[in-house]
Design a protein around this motif. Structure first.
Motif, mmCIF file in Angstrom:
data_model
loop_
_atom_site.group_PDB
_atom_site.id
_atom_site.type_symbol
_atom_site.label_atom_id
_atom_site.label_comp_id
_atom_site.label_asym_id
_atom_site.label_seq_id
_atom_site.Cartn_x
_atom_site.Cartn_y
_atom_site.Cartn_z
ATOM 1 N N PHE A 115 63.228 45.304 43.811
ATOM 2 C CA PHE A 115 61.829 44.905 43.763
ATOM 3 C C PHE A 115 61.455 44.441 42.352
ATOM 4 O O PHE A 115 60.689 43.495 42.186
ATOM 5 N N MET A 116 62.031 45.092 41.342
ATOM 6 C CA MET A 116 61.769 44.688 39.959
ATOM 7 C C MET A 116 62.213 43.247 39.709
ATOM 8 O O MET A 116 61.573 42.528 38.935
ATOM 9 N N SER A 117 63.269 42.812 40.368
ATOM 10 C CA SER A 117 63.717 41.419 40.207
ATOM 11 C C SER A 117 62.630 40.450 40.661
ATOM 12 O O SER A 117 62.367 39.437 39.999
ATOM 13 N N PHE A 118 62.006 40.768 41.792
ATOM 14 C CA PHE A 118 60.899 39.933 42.271
ATOM 15 C C PHE A 118 59.730 39.983 41.293
ATOM 16 O O PHE A 118 59.160 38.952 40.933
ATOM 17 N N LEU A 119 59.375 41.191 40.863
ATOM 18 C CA LEU A 119 58.252 41.326 39.934
ATOM 19 C C LEU A 119 58.523 40.624 38.611
ATOM 20 O O LEU A 119 57.627 39.986 38.056
ATOM 21 N N ASP A 120 59.753 40.735 38.110
ATOM 22 C CA ASP A 120 60.094 40.056 36.861
ATOM 23 C C ASP A 120 59.822 38.561 36.980
ATOM 24 O O ASP A 120 59.210 37.951 36.101
ATOM 25 N N ALA A 173 44.150 36.918 41.952
ATOM 26 C CA ALA A 173 43.838 38.097 42.762
ATOM 27 C C ALA A 173 45.021 39.058 42.829
ATOM 28 O O ALA A 173 44.842 40.268 42.912
ATOM 29 N N TYR A 174 46.214 38.556 42.796
ATOM 30 C CA TYR A 174 47.412 39.385 42.880
ATOM 31 C C TYR A 174 47.967 39.750 41.506
ATOM 32 O O TYR A 174 48.751 40.683 41.382
ATOM 33 N N ASP A 175 47.574 38.987 40.502
ATOM 34 C CA ASP A 175 48.123 39.168 39.169
ATOM 35 C C ASP A 175 47.913 40.587 38.648
ATOM 36 O O ASP A 175 48.840 41.215 38.146
ATOM 37 N N ILE A 176 46.722 41.124 38.788
ATOM 38 C CA ILE A 176 46.414 42.457 38.268
ATOM 39 C C ILE A 176 47.247 43.511 38.981
ATOM 40 O O ILE A 176 47.859 44.363 38.340
ATOM 41 N N ARG A 177 47.296 43.459 40.292
ATOM 42 C CA ARG A 177 48.034 44.463 41.073
ATOM 43 C C ARG A 177 49.526 44.456 40.748
ATOM 44 O O ARG A 177 50.116 45.492 40.476
ATOM 45 N N TYR A 178 50.141 43.296 40.784
ATOM 46 C CA TYR A 178 51.583 43.237 40.577
ATOM 47 C C TYR A 178 51.972 43.418 39.105
ATOM 48 O O TYR A 178 53.049 43.932 38.816
ATOM 49 N N THR A 179 51.096 43.045 38.192
ATOM 50 C CA THR A 179 51.356 43.332 36.778
ATOM 51 C C THR A 179 51.323 44.838 36.549
ATOM 52 O O THR A 179 52.158 45.388 35.832
ATOM 53 N N TYR A 180 50.366 45.527 37.185
ATOM 54 C CA TYR A 180 50.289 46.990 37.099
ATOM 55 C C TYR A 180 51.566 47.627 37.673
ATOM 56 O O TYR A 180 52.173 48.494 37.052
ATOM 57 N N LEU A 181 51.990 47.200 38.860
ATOM 58 C CA LEU A 181 53.216 47.731 39.467
ATOM 59 C C LEU A 181 54.423 47.469 38.583
ATOM 60 O O LEU A 181 55.284 48.337 38.427
ATOM 61 N N TRP A 182 54.489 46.287 38.007
ATOM 62 C CA TRP A 182 55.596 45.925 37.126
ATOM 63 C C TRP A 182 55.672 46.897 35.951
ATOM 64 O O TRP A 182 56.742 47.379 35.605
ATOM 65 N N LYS A 183 54.521 47.218 35.356
ATOM 66 C CA LYS A 183 54.481 48.169 34.240
ATOM 67 C C LYS A 183 54.866 49.572 34.702
ATOM 68 O O LYS A 183 55.577 50.286 34.004
ATOM 69 N N GLN A 184 54.388 49.979 35.879
ATOM 70 C CA GLN A 184 54.700 51.307 36.411
ATOM 71 C C GLN A 184 56.202 51.467 36.669
ATOM 72 O O GLN A 184 56.786 52.491 36.351
ATOM 73 N N LEU A 185 56.807 50.463 37.261
ATOM 74 C CA LEU A 185 58.220 50.551 37.628
ATOM 75 C C LEU A 185 59.155 50.502 36.419
ATOM 76 O O LEU A 185 60.317 50.883 36.524
ATOM 77 N N VAL A 219 55.761 37.998 37.671
ATOM 78 C CA VAL A 219 54.871 38.413 36.585
ATOM 79 C C VAL A 219 55.205 37.676 35.295
ATOM 80 O O VAL A 219 54.321 37.109 34.650
ATOM 81 N N GLN A 220 56.458 37.652 34.910
ATOM 82 C CA GLN A 220 56.827 37.047 33.637
ATOM 83 C C GLN A 220 56.696 35.523 33.644
ATOM 84 O O GLN A 220 56.466 34.914 32.615
ATOM 85 N N LYS A 221 56.858 34.913 34.786
ATOM 86 C CA LYS A 221 56.763 33.452 34.863
ATOM 87 C C LYS A 221 55.345 32.995 35.191
ATOM 88 O O LYS A 221 55.098 31.804 35.340
ATOM 89 N N GLY A 222 54.411 33.941 35.365
ATOM 90 C CA GLY A 222 53.027 33.580 35.662
ATOM 91 C C GLY A 222 52.872 32.903 37.007
ATOM 92 O O GLY A 222 52.051 32.003 37.164
ATOM 93 N N LYS A 223 53.651 33.325 37.999
ATOM 94 C CA LYS A 223 53.655 32.670 39.309
ATOM 95 C C LYS A 223 52.604 33.231 40.280
ATOM 96 O O LYS A 223 52.526 32.803 41.413
ATOM 97 N N LEU A 224 51.820 34.220 39.841
ATOM 98 C CA LEU A 224 50.868 34.852 40.751
ATOM 99 C C LEU A 224 49.479 34.246 40.611
ATOM 100 O O LEU A 224 49.068 33.848 39.535
#
Length: 179
Positions: A23-28, A39-51, A31-36
């Motif tokens: 899942f981190m591969s997807f988030l990387d 509306a989803y940016d905040i949620r998945y950026t938070y998950l990325w930091k948590q993981l 999130v890192q490429k700014g593809k979100l």
């Protein structure tokens, strides 16, 4: 759509395919490429930091705790070849099931008895009276504890309980959220 499917199959605790590293591969990527979209940016950026917390082969974040006897200590002060950190809540049926399995396991009991393994059962909730009421249900050879007031529970991502971490003598994470 793709990151939603990845979350459903790779991150949701009840998924038989759960794998945080995948899942981190997807988030990387997202999130890192700014593809979100925003509306989803905040949620998945938070998950990325948590993981990113306490990943396998990294040193586990240290935290302070209070033992059942009132003594204060820290995770990194535990001296043993291996440490099993068992995050739980007393009113959690799955936590009780894991407690029962570990307490009755010959392997676990032998390792604890020989000093090769220390088990830290750490209450992950906020109700100190509930912890006080239940802190004695753990074997006396285990460290039964809770986070300190205003403690460090945010240093760990605990989306579901129980959560088990196996650490080596240097507190490097060998298994994260193990079964």
């Amino acid at each position: 759509y793709m990151i939603g499917l990845a979350e459903k199959y790779l991150y949701v605790p009840s998924s038989p395919y759960r794998n945080e590293e995948c899942f981190m591969s997807f988030l990387d990527y997202y999130v890192q490429k700014g593809k979100l979209k925003s509306a989803y940016d905040i949620r998945y950026t938070y998950l990325w930091k948590q993981l990113r917390k306490n990943r396998v082969l990294t040193v586990a974040n240290d935290f302070a705790y209070i033992c059942r006897d009132g003594r204060a200590s820290t995770l990194h002060s535990i001296k043993a070849p291996y440490t099993l950190v068992f995050f739980y809540k007393p009113d959690c049926p799955d936590c009780d099931r894991v407690l029962d399995c570990l307490a009755k396991s010959d392997i676990c009991c032998n390792l604890v008895g020989s000093g090769q393994l220390k088990v830290l059962a750490i209450y992950a909730g906020l109700s100190f009276p509930l912890w006080e009421k239940n802190k004695g249900k753990f074997p006396s050879s285990w460290i039964s504890a809770r986070f300190t007031i205003g403690g460090d529970r945010k240093k760990y991502n605990l989306p579901v309980l129980p959560s088990l971490y196996l650490l080596d003598k240097d507190k490097v994470v060998l298994v994260k959220d193990g079964s």
